[in-house]
Structure formats: C-alpha cells, structure tokens
Design a protein around this motif. Structure first.
Motif, PDB file in Angstrom:
ATOM      1  N   SER A  79       0.815  -1.206   0.000  1.00 57.13           N
ATOM      2  CA  SER A  79       0.000   0.000   0.000  1.00 57.13           C
ATOM      3  C   SER A  79       0.854   1.265   0.000  1.00 57.13           C
ATOM      4  CB  SER A  79      -0.933  -0.001   1.220  1.00 57.13           C
ATOM      5  OG  SER A  79      -1.742   1.151   1.244  1.00 57.13           O
ATOM      6  N   ILE A  80       1.889   1.278   0.817  1.00 56.78           N
ATOM      7  CA  ILE A  80       2.775   2.452   0.866  1.00 56.78           C
ATOM      8  C   ILE A  80       3.533   2.598  -0.448  1.00 56.78           C
ATOM      9  CG2 ILE A  80       4.745   3.497   2.043  1.00 56.78           C
ATOM     10  CD1 ILE A  80       3.835   2.004   4.580  1.00 56.78           C
ATOM     11  N   GLU A  81       3.979   1.491  -1.007  1.00 53.51           N
ATOM     12  CA  GLU A  81       4.700   1.542  -2.277  1.00 53.51           C
ATOM     13  C   GLU A  81       3.806   2.067  -3.395  1.00 53.51           C
ATOM     14  OE1 GLU A  81       7.854   1.020  -5.050  1.00 53.51           O
ATOM     15  OE2 GLU A  81       7.796   1.193  -2.856  1.00 53.51           O
ATOM     16  N   ARG A  82       2.531   1.706  -3.389  1.00 53.10           N
ATOM     17  CA  ARG A  82       1.596   2.220  -4.384  1.00 53.10           C
ATOM     18  C   ARG A  82       1.463   3.739  -4.284  1.00 53.10           C
ATOM     19  NH1 ARG A  82      -1.873  -1.219  -7.112  1.00 53.10           N
ATOM     20  NH2 ARG A  82      -1.514  -3.423  -6.633  1.00 53.10           N
ATOM     21  N   LEU A  83       1.350   4.247  -3.073  1.00 54.70           N
ATOM     22  CA  LEU A  83       1.248   5.696  -2.902  1.00 54.70           C
ATOM     23  C   LEU A  83       2.526   6.385  -3.367  1.00 54.70           C
ATOM     24  CD1 LEU A  83      -0.482   5.925   0.608  1.00 54.70           C
ATOM     25  CD2 LEU A  83      -1.512   6.395  -1.622  1.00 54.70           C
ATOM     26  N   TYR A  84       3.659   5.771  -3.092  1.00 53.13           N
ATOM     27  CA  TYR A  84       4.942   6.335  -3.522  1.00 53.13           C
ATOM     28  C   TYR A  84       5.013   6.407  -5.044  1.00 53.13           C
ATOM     29  CZ  TYR A  84       9.954   6.812  -4.282  1.00 53.13           C
ATOM     30  OH  TYR A  84      11.184   7.244  -4.711  1.00 53.13           O
ATOM     31  N   ARG A  85       4.633   5.346  -5.717  1.00 52.79           N
ATOM     32  CA  ARG A  85       4.716   5.302  -7.176  1.00 52.79           C
ATOM     33  C   ARG A  85       3.653   6.178  -7.837  1.00 52.79           C
ATOM     34  NH1 ARG A  85       5.999  -1.052  -8.773  1.00 52.79           N
ATOM     35  NH2 ARG A  85       7.525  -1.430  -7.108  1.00 52.79           N
ATOM     36  N   ALA A  86       2.585   6.458  -7.133  1.00 55.86           N
ATOM     37  CA  ALA A  86       1.518   7.284  -7.708  1.00 55.86           C
ATOM     38  C   ALA A  86       1.944   8.732  -7.893  1.00 55.86           C
ATOM     39  CB  ALA A  86       0.270   7.216  -6.826  1.00 55.86           C
ATOM     40  N   ASP A  87       3.025   9.146  -7.242  1.00 55.64           N
ATOM     41  CA  ASP A  87       3.502  10.529  -7.349  1.00 55.64           C
ATOM     42  C   ASP A  87       5.014  10.496  -7.581  1.00 55.64           C
ATOM     43  OD1 ASP A  87       3.576  13.239  -7.376  1.00 55.64           O
ATOM     44  OD2 ASP A  87       2.855  13.536  -5.330  1.00 55.64           O
ATOM     45  N   PRO A  88       5.449  10.103  -8.784  1.00 61.21           N
ATOM     46  CA  PRO A  88       6.878   9.861  -9.023  1.00 61.21           C
ATOM     47  C   PRO A  88       7.732  11.121  -9.069  1.00 61.21           C
ATOM     48  CG  PRO A  88       5.651   9.630 -11.068  1.00 61.21           C
ATOM     49  CD  PRO A  88       4.629   9.791  -9.973  1.00 61.21           C
ATOM     50  N   PHE A  89       7.089  12.286  -9.031  1.00 63.09           N
ATOM     51  CA  PHE A  89       7.845  13.539  -9.070  1.00 63.09           C
ATOM     52  C   PHE A  89       7.921  14.206  -7.695  1.00 63.09           C
ATOM     53  CE2 PHE A  89       5.875  12.988 -13.282  1.00 63.09           C
ATOM     54  CZ  PHE A  89       7.031  12.749 -14.008  1.00 63.09           C
ATOM     55  N   GLU A  90       7.741  13.407  -6.650  1.00 64.65           N
ATOM     56  CA  GLU A  90       7.799  13.910  -5.275  1.00 64.65           C
ATOM     57  C   GLU A  90       8.679  12.984  -4.441  1.00 64.65           C
ATOM     58  OE1 GLU A  90       7.952  16.095  -2.746  1.00 64.65           O
ATOM     59  OE2 GLU A  90       5.917  16.754  -3.254  1.00 64.65           O
ATOM     60  N   ASN A  91       9.601  13.555  -3.695  1.00 67.08           N
ATOM     61  CA  ASN A  91      10.411  12.780  -2.754  1.00 67.08           C
ATOM     62  C   ASN A  91       9.764  12.854  -1.379  1.00 67.08           C
ATOM     63  OD1 ASN A  91      12.391  11.893  -4.500  1.00 67.08           O
ATOM     64  ND2 ASN A  91      13.731  13.647  -4.143  1.00 67.08           N
ATOM     65  N   THR A  92       8.996  11.834  -1.033  1.00 68.19           N
ATOM     66  CA  THR A  92       8.295  11.842   0.237  1.00 68.19           C
ATOM     67  C   THR A  92       9.258  11.946   1.409  1.00 68.19           C
ATOM     68  OG1 THR A  92       6.901  10.527   1.725  1.00 68.19           O
ATOM     69  CG2 THR A  92       8.265   9.316   0.181  1.00 68.19           C
ATOM     70  N   ARG A  93       8.815  12.534   2.471  1.00 71.11           N
ATOM     71  CA  ARG A  93       9.602  12.675   3.694  1.00 71.11           C
ATOM     72  C   ARG A  93       9.749  11.348   4.447  1.00 71.11           C
ATOM     73  NH1 ARG A  93       6.892  17.170   7.103  1.00 71.11           N
ATOM     74  NH2 ARG A  93       8.544  16.565   8.565  1.00 71.11           N
ATOM     75  N   LEU A  94       9.113  10.291   3.968  1.00 71.94           N
ATOM     76  CA  LEU A  94       9.283   8.987   4.610  1.00 71.94           C
ATOM     77  C   LEU A  94      10.712   8.478   4.464  1.00 71.94           C
ATOM     78  CD1 LEU A  94       6.033   7.039   3.631  1.00 71.94           C
ATOM     79  CD2 LEU A  94       6.549   8.210   5.779  1.00 71.94           C
ATOM     80  N   PHE A  95      11.430   8.990   3.461  1.00 70.32           N
ATOM     81  CA  PHE A  95      12.795   8.547   3.210  1.00 70.32           C
ATOM     82  C   PHE A  95      13.740   9.733   3.306  1.00 70.32           C
ATOM     83  CE2 PHE A  95       9.886   5.926   0.621  1.00 70.32           C
ATOM     84  CZ  PHE A  95       9.993   4.746   1.352  1.00 70.32           C
ATOM     85  N   ILE A  96      14.888   9.512   3.934  1.00 68.83           N
ATOM     86  CA  ILE A  96      15.808  10.604   4.230  1.00 68.83           C
ATOM     87  C   ILE A  96      16.658  10.981   3.030  1.00 68.83           C
ATOM     88  CG2 ILE A  96      17.813  11.261   5.637  1.00 68.83           C
ATOM     89  CD1 ILE A  96      16.640   9.537   7.889  1.00 68.83           C
ATOM     90  N   ASP A  97      17.107   9.973   2.257  1.00 68.39           N
ATOM     91  CA  ASP A  97      18.031  10.259   1.160  1.00 68.39           C
ATOM     92  C   ASP A  97      17.834   9.245   0.043  1.00 68.39           C
ATOM     93  OD1 ASP A  97      19.239   7.884   2.079  1.00 68.39           O
ATOM     94  OD2 ASP A  97      20.684   8.985   3.303  1.00 68.39           O
ATOM     95  N   ASP A  98      18.654   9.398  -1.019  1.00 65.64           N
ATOM     96  CA  ASP A  98      18.532   8.518  -2.178  1.00 65.64           C
ATOM     97  C   ASP A  98      18.864   7.070  -1.847  1.00 65.64           C
ATOM     98  OD1 ASP A  98      17.739  10.572  -3.806  1.00 65.64           O
ATOM     99  OD2 ASP A  98      19.736  10.993  -4.592  1.00 65.64           O
ATOM    100  N   ALA A  99      19.749   6.848  -0.891  1.00 62.08           N
ATOM    101  CA  ALA A  99      20.091   5.475  -0.525  1.00 62.08           C
ATOM    102  C   ALA A  99      18.874   4.737  -0.006  1.00 62.08           C
ATOM    103  CB  ALA A  99      21.203   5.478   0.519  1.00 62.08           C
ATOM    104  N   GLU A 100      17.981   5.444   0.675  1.00 63.48           N
ATOM    105  CA  GLU A 100      16.764   4.808   1.214  1.00 63.48           C
ATOM    106  C   GLU A 100      15.683   4.663   0.159  1.00 63.48           C
ATOM    107  OE1 GLU A 100      17.117   6.147   5.908  1.00 63.48           O
ATOM    108  OE2 GLU A 100      15.470   6.923   4.677  1.00 63.48           O
ATOM    109  N   ARG A 101      15.598   5.604  -0.774  1.00 68.41           N
ATOM    110  CA  ARG A 101      14.492   5.583  -1.724  1.00 68.41           C
ATOM    111  C   ARG A 101      14.856   4.992  -3.084  1.00 68.41           C
ATOM    112  NH1 ARG A 101      15.683  11.189  -1.630  1.00 68.41           N
ATOM    113  NH2 ARG A 101      14.100  11.508  -0.052  1.00 68.41           N
ATOM    114  N   ASN A 102      16.058   4.485  -3.266  1.00 72.94           N
ATOM    115  CA  ASN A 102      16.538   4.083  -4.590  1.00 72.94           C
ATOM    116  C   ASN A 102      15.677   3.029  -5.270  1.00 72.94           C
ATOM    117  OD1 ASN A 102      18.658   5.755  -5.211  1.00 72.94           O
ATOM    118  ND2 ASN A 102      20.188   4.496  -4.166  1.00 72.94           N
ATOM    119  N   THR A 103      15.350   1.947  -4.554  1.00 73.19           N
ATOM    120  CA  THR A 103      14.598   0.843  -5.151  1.00 73.19           C
ATOM    121  C   THR A 103      13.510   0.394  -4.194  1.00 73.19           C
ATOM    122  OG1 THR A 103      15.889  -0.994  -4.211  1.00 73.19           O
ATOM    123  CG2 THR A 103      16.749   0.060  -6.228  1.00 73.19           C
ATOM    124  N   VAL A 104      12.636  -0.458  -4.681  1.00 73.88           N
ATOM    125  CA  VAL A 104      11.582  -0.979  -3.822  1.00 73.88           C
ATOM    126  C   VAL A 104      12.172  -1.745  -2.649  1.00 73.88           C
ATOM    127  CG1 VAL A 104      11.288  -3.098  -5.176  1.00 73.88           C
ATOM    128  CG2 VAL A 104       9.404  -2.255  -3.778  1.00 73.88           C
TER     129      VAL A 104
END
Length: 293
Positions: free
Chosen positions: A126-151
């Motif tokens: 469910s969280i991954e779906r919300l993340y992918r639904a807005d691909p032009f936004e870096n959610t605050r759930l992740f601190i940096d690119d290392a955390e948000r790089n892949t599923v």
C-alpha cells in the motif's frame, strides 16, 4: 477553570500498524455525535516531549514529583481537547500509544486501545503504491537517495525499528504480549473493511458504549494538507463506501512473502489481548476473544 472529573470526556486510543484502517475506523466512529476521532494527533508527540523534560536526564527531573508528572501529562490531553465540549468520548490516534500502555492506563484506568492490523506484506504494498503514484515527489518517509533508490531499499527502510512500519509493529508486539494486553483490542483491516456492520458492535461493547447506527455507505475523511506536507498524497483519504478492493501486489514476490509472515497477532494462546478474528471458512466476524482464554 479546571474541569471537574464528572465533566471530562472518557479517553480511548486508536493505534496499531500504518495503512491498516485506523483512519477508516476514526472516520466511522466520528459519525457518532458523542465521539471525537480523527487521524493521528500531535498529543503523542507532546506527551513524549513533556515526559522528556521532567524525567531523569533533564535538569528538571529531580524537582518534579511523580504526581506532578501525572498531572502535567494528563493535562496535555485535557488541554488539547478542551474545545470538544460536546463530546463525551475522545479517541486519540497515534502509533505511539501501543508503546505507552503502562502510562496511559495509569492516567486513564478505564481506557481501551484499539489496534488496527493488516498483513505486513499488504502494508508495504500500500505504501509503495502511494509512492509510485507521485513519481515527481520525494516523500519525507525517506531521508536520502540510498533509502528511496529501489523498492527493496524503500521497504527495508520502512521496516527498521525506528521507522514508519517497524516502530509500529514493534510497539504493537510489546503491547500484545505485555501485562496490559487485556486493555487492547486488535482489529484486522480486511475484516473491518468487509464486515463493518459486524465489527463496530464488538468495538462498542469493548469500550463500554451504547451502540450507534453507522452509515457505511457515506464515510468521509481526508487530510490533503497534511499528506501534501509529508509528500504522499492520499495517505489519509477514506473512500465514502467501506469495502475491499481485490488486487495483485506490486511488490516482487520474494519481498512480499518476507513481510507477509509477520502477523504475530494470530498467536492467541500466549496473549491476553482481545482479538476480533475472522472464521476462515466464512469470513465472518467472531466476538472479541475474552481475556485469559
């Protein structure tokens, strides 16, 4: 003027896992004109900050007595909800509360905690779906690119003990097996969504309130400003009609299976917690399991 105990509302708490129906449950309960309920409030953070200021490690800890701490912490609840003068029952929502049962039940001995749960694999989905639904936004759930790089990095980050899913899961497990578990009611999301007309009477019975006829076809709640600030639109949006939508997971199979095995709340034999479970053959709600059985 300090309100008398007779005029104060009763406090109960909604907690549990994210993306597991806590906002849905609050949206349903708030239809009752006697109740106040909503998404996560700042009370949990205020509670923690206050306790930090008057406990060991703070310069003020040695001069504040335990009774003063109780009054200060109870005052956080009473002050925050002071404008809810027409409500007799307050449901405060926070994933923090499962980790604070000893303090909560000391302040509010008759309080109950309703913990919403869901297969953790579907939570991550469910969280991954919300993340992918807005691909032009870096959610605050992740601190940096290392955390948000892949599923894989995103799910592993969420599962850490101090992050969104991992903290809530750990706190719930503490409450489920703890000595205050008798004040805990575990509610499965799928059961709530599929059979709310069966689940809500059991919740009312658990908190000791007279039943109310809810409209499960017109349940509305959203917090767009909060969700936008977090960078994850739709996180607290509830569809008007309560129900389940069948879908396939978007997670890789190995990742989904890894987290689908974490439903410890089905271990009824070693906990005093109350659980609203579903009969596997019929998918119907059973009564909340009595304590000590």
């Amino acid at each position: 003027m300090i309100p008398s105990p007779e005029t104060l509302p009763r406090f109960h708490f909604i907690s549990g896992l994210p993306r597991s129906g806590s906002t849905l449950l609050a949206a349903i309960l708030r239809q009752n004109p006697r109740f106040h309920a909503g998404m996560a409030s700042p009370v949990g953070s205020l509670f923690t900050a206050m306790l930090n200021q008057v406990s060991a490690g703070s310069e003020w800890g040695p001069v504040v007595t335990t009774e003063q701490r109780r009054r200060l912490l109870r005052g956080v609840f009473e002050s925050y909800y002071a404008d809810q003068t027409d409500k007799t029952v307050i449901f405060d929502t926070s994933r923090l509360w499962c980790s604070k049962l000893p303090a909560l039940l000391d302040l509010f001995p008759d309080a109950k905690v309703i913990a919403c749960v869901r297969n953790v694999g579907w939570i991550m989905d469910s969280i991954e779906r919300l993340y992918r639904a807005d691909p032009f936004e870096n959610t605050r759930l992740f601190i940096d690119d290392a955390e948000r790089n892949t599923v894989y990095s995103r799910v592993e980050t969420l599962a850490q003990r101090n992050r969104l899913v991992g903290f809530a899961w750990s706190a719930l497990k503490e409450a489920f097996y703890g000595e205050q578990a008798g004040s805990l009611l575990v509610v499965d999301y799928e059961l709530l969504a599929q059979a709310p007309q069966r689940v809500l009477p059991l919740i009312y019975r658990f908190v000791g309130e007279p039943e109310f006829e809810h409209d499960f076809q017109n349940v509305c709640y959203e917090a767009p400003d909060f969700d936008s600030a977090l960078g994850m639109r739709g996180l607290h949006t509830v569809r008007p009609e309560v129900g389940m939508r069948t879908r396939a997971t978007i997670l890789p199979p190995d990742l989904f299976e890894q987290y689908a095995q974490l439903s410890f709340w089905t271990d009824l034999g070693r906990s005093r917690a109350n659980v609203i479970s579903a009969k596997s053959e019929a998918g119907q709600a059973s009564q909340a399991r009595p304590q000590n059985t």
